[in-house]
Write an enzyme that holds these catalytic residues in place. Structure first.
Site, mmCIF file in Angstrom:
data_model
loop_
_atom_site.group_PDB
_atom_site.id
_atom_site.type_symbol
_atom_site.label_atom_id
_atom_site.label_comp_id
_atom_site.label_asym_id
_atom_site.label_seq_id
_atom_site.Cartn_x
_atom_site.Cartn_y
_atom_site.Cartn_z
ATOM 1 N N GLN A 65 0.825 -1.213 0.000
ATOM 2 C CA GLN A 65 0.000 0.000 0.000
ATOM 3 C C GLN A 65 0.861 1.266 0.000
ATOM 4 O OE1 GLN A 65 -3.093 0.653 -0.640
ATOM 5 N NE2 GLN A 65 -3.475 -1.507 -1.003
ATOM 6 N N SER A 66 2.043 1.183 -0.566
ATOM 7 C CA SER A 66 2.954 2.329 -0.604
ATOM 8 C C SER A 66 2.385 3.490 -1.434
ATOM 9 C CB SER A 66 4.284 1.873 -1.201
ATOM 10 O OG SER A 66 5.078 2.990 -1.549
ATOM 11 N N ASN A 67 2.310 4.665 -0.810
ATOM 12 C CA ASN A 67 1.932 5.877 -1.543
ATOM 13 C C ASN A 67 3.059 6.287 -2.483
ATOM 14 O OD1 ASN A 67 -0.561 6.374 0.016
ATOM 15 N ND2 ASN A 67 0.880 6.684 1.705
ATOM 16 N N ALA A 69 5.131 4.325 -4.038
ATOM 17 C CA ALA A 69 5.123 3.489 -5.247
ATOM 18 C C ALA A 69 4.064 3.988 -6.232
ATOM 19 C CB ALA A 69 4.872 2.025 -4.870
#
Ligand SMILES: *Cc1c(COP(=O)(O)O)cnc(C)c1O
Length: 322
Positions: A65-67, A69
């Site tokens: 859930q990386s912002n 990325a």
């Protein structure tokens, strides 16, 4: 990429409810690129560096859930490059929140074990593969947190100071969620270089103080070197609290949900479950403990992350129901 400056808005209802200090929101969630957030600022510099080096492929990493990325995928596409994301998580992770958006941006996604600490060797292997195939890869570290990315937050510090002067506000504290150290490192160098008199207070997203505090110092001094500044940041300049790390990175808890609902219910502003909700829990708790004077002013940087709300819907609903 980012639409700057972002607004610096009063939060009168939240301020009143908490009984002071005066709280303002720096709306970096509203910076207008790929649903916004602090990574859009950093990527302006990182993508420029990649272009200067002739890159055609961008490799980066984060949690599923990386912002960072998500915004990297969009930024790479925007400049005609190929995004490859090495994401920690379950291979059965549903396409939701940021992961869904990564897919919509057409990123190539490689999922690795959720507990893998260092994904740099994997990124380096992919880069090697790319070079063998005649491509020119550029690796962006986790969170875009190196001096090139972080210097964007030295600019953000200048932006906050300028806006505060325009509004005739004296800022005593800048509070925000801190995770990979780029935001804090950039702000710290900016604050010192610009002779800002307030405090810069990072609240942990789950990381513990050591070794993050040293990394923050390293990044801040890297920013100084980038622009030939003689300003030197040291460990004693780093205010980083890890007592709100809670059960760890990405793990939701009741206090965070309460903080999200308090801000939504007083200001109509959405926080996120991983970073800004936690930082707001910290800010609210510190206020209750008397950490700030009632007549002081706090700028809370909303660093983004709201797309993750949807990926956390089951957990959020379970807290709402109780
Ligand atoms: C990455 C991130 C942070 C932490 O910023 P760092 O520069 O990694 O410390 C805070 N909030 C959000 C929403 C983020 O995506």
């Amino acid at each position: 990429m980012a639409t700057l400056p972002t607004p610096l808005d009063e939060a009168p209802r939240l301020t009143k409810m908490l009984g002071g200090p005066r709280i303002l929101f720096k709306r970096d969630d509203n910076d207008g690129f790929a649903l916004g957030g602090n990574k859009a600022r950093k990527l302006e510099f990182l993508i420029a560096d990649a272009m200067q080096k002739g890159a055609d492929t961008i490799i980066t990493t984060g949690g599923v859930q990386s912002n960072h990325a998500r915004i990297t995928a969009a930024a790479a596409k925007r400049y005609g490059m190929r995004p490859i994301l090495v994401l920690r998580g379950d291979s059965s992770a549903e396409y939701d929140g940021n992961l869904l958006l990564d897919k919509l941006f057409g990123a190539e996604i490689r999922i690795v074990a959720p507990d893998m600490r260092d994904t740099m060797p994997i990124m380096q292997d992919i880069a090697e593969e790319m070079r063998d195939g005649g491509r020119e890869p550029y690796i962006i570290p986790s969170g875009g947190s190196n001096p090139v990315g972080a210097i964007a937050y030295s600019n953000a510090m200048l932006e906050i100071i300028s806006q505060a002067v325009e509004m005739s506000v004296k800022v005593d504290h800048v509070v925000f969620a801190s995770g990979s150290g780029g935001t804090q490192g950039g702000l710290l160098f900016g604050a010192k270089a610009l002779n800002f008199q307030g405090r810069i207070l990072g609240i942990s997203d789950g990381a513990s103080r050591d070794p993050l505090a040293s990394k923050i110092v390293e990044i801040a001094n890297g920013c100084a070197r980038l622009i030939d500044s003689h300003v030197l940041v040291s460990l004693k300049d780093v205010d980083f609290l890890d007592q709100y790390a809670g059960k760890g990175y990405g793990i939701l808890q009741k206090e965070v949900v309460d903080a999200i609902m308090t801000v939504a219910g007083t200001e109509g502003i959405l926080l996120d479950p991983v970073y800004t909700g936690k930082a707001m829990w910290g800010l609210m708790d510190l206020i209750h403990q008397g950490y700030f004077e009632k007549d002081e002013t706090v700028v809370f940087i909303h660093t983004g992350g709201t797309p993750a709300l949807f990926a956390y819907r089951k957990e959020l609903v379970s807290f709402l129901g109780s």
